[in-house]
Write a protein that holds these residues in place. Structure first.
Motif, mmCIF file in Angstrom:
data_model
loop_
_atom_site.group_PDB
_atom_site.id
_atom_site.type_symbol
_atom_site.label_atom_id
_atom_site.label_comp_id
_atom_site.label_asym_id
_atom_site.label_seq_id
_atom_site.Cartn_x
_atom_site.Cartn_y
_atom_site.Cartn_z
ATOM 1 N N HIS A 54 0.863 -1.160 0.000
ATOM 2 C CA HIS A 54 0.000 0.000 0.000
ATOM 3 C C HIS A 54 0.902 1.213 0.000
ATOM 4 C CE1 HIS A 54 1.064 0.281 4.161
ATOM 5 N NE2 HIS A 54 0.269 1.274 4.398
ATOM 6 N N MET A 100 0.373 4.224 1.416
ATOM 7 C CA MET A 100 -0.185 5.187 2.360
ATOM 8 C C MET A 100 0.945 6.032 2.951
ATOM 9 S SD MET A 100 -2.515 4.083 5.606
ATOM 10 C CE MET A 100 -3.972 3.540 4.728
ATOM 11 N N HIS A 113 2.455 7.697 5.852
ATOM 12 C CA HIS A 113 2.321 7.630 7.316
ATOM 13 C C HIS A 113 2.954 8.827 8.011
ATOM 14 C CE1 HIS A 113 2.032 2.948 7.074
ATOM 15 N NE2 HIS A 113 0.881 3.523 6.837
ATOM 16 N N HIS A 160 -2.891 -3.459 8.061
ATOM 17 C CA HIS A 160 -3.608 -2.936 6.906
ATOM 18 C C HIS A 160 -4.412 -4.034 6.248
ATOM 19 C CE1 HIS A 160 -0.288 -0.116 7.454
ATOM 20 N NE2 HIS A 160 -1.083 0.785 6.929
ATOM 21 N N MET A 191 -6.223 1.206 7.591
ATOM 22 C CA MET A 191 -5.179 0.982 8.586
ATOM 23 C C MET A 191 -5.870 0.882 9.938
ATOM 24 S SD MET A 191 -1.783 3.183 9.509
ATOM 25 C CE MET A 191 -2.519 4.323 10.672
HETATM 26 CU CU CU Z 1 -0.765 2.690 6.098
#
Ligand code: CU
Length: 113
Positions: A24, A26, A28, A43, A96
């Motif tokens: 992923h 993402m 953070h 996740h 998440m």
């Molecule tokens: Cu994440």
């Protein structure tokens, strides 16, 4: 035989790494959770069935790190959860999950896929 064994070991290893570090992208970096929460974060991909203040009903994939099978369930949404884009019912997302003070998992971030 030895070669077969090590091939199998590598296969098993790469499979479990694939699960543990679900792909992923993402970000953070700006998340308000504690280091402890981020270390324990997991996740999963999910479909959001409904979402409103404080709760989301989601149908999520299995989460092997914490022994959860695929489920449709209500999950609390943290007050400071990161909504990484517009999220509406019916959307496919990456969730998440982080543990709250009570040890229960809650949604810490939702990213549309
Ligand atoms: Cu994440």
């Amino acid at each position: 035989m030895k070669q077969l064994t090590s091939t199998l070991a590598i296969l098993a290893l790469s499979t479990s790494v694939g699960f543990a570090q679900m792909n992923h992208n993402m970000d953070h970096s700006n998340m308000p959770m504690s280091d402890e929460q981020m270390e324990g974060a997991v996740h999963t991909k999910a479909v959001v069935n409904s979402i409103d203040e404080g709760t989301a009903n989601v149908s999520h994939d299995p989460i092997p790190e914490i022994g959860w099978p695929a489920m449709t369930m209500d999950l609390p949404v943290l007050d400071n959860a990161q909504m990484m884009g517009d999220v509406a019912a019916g959307d496919e997302v990456t969730l998440m999950l982080v543990q709250g003070e009570d040890g229960m998992y809650a949604i810490g971030a939702i990213m549309p896929n």
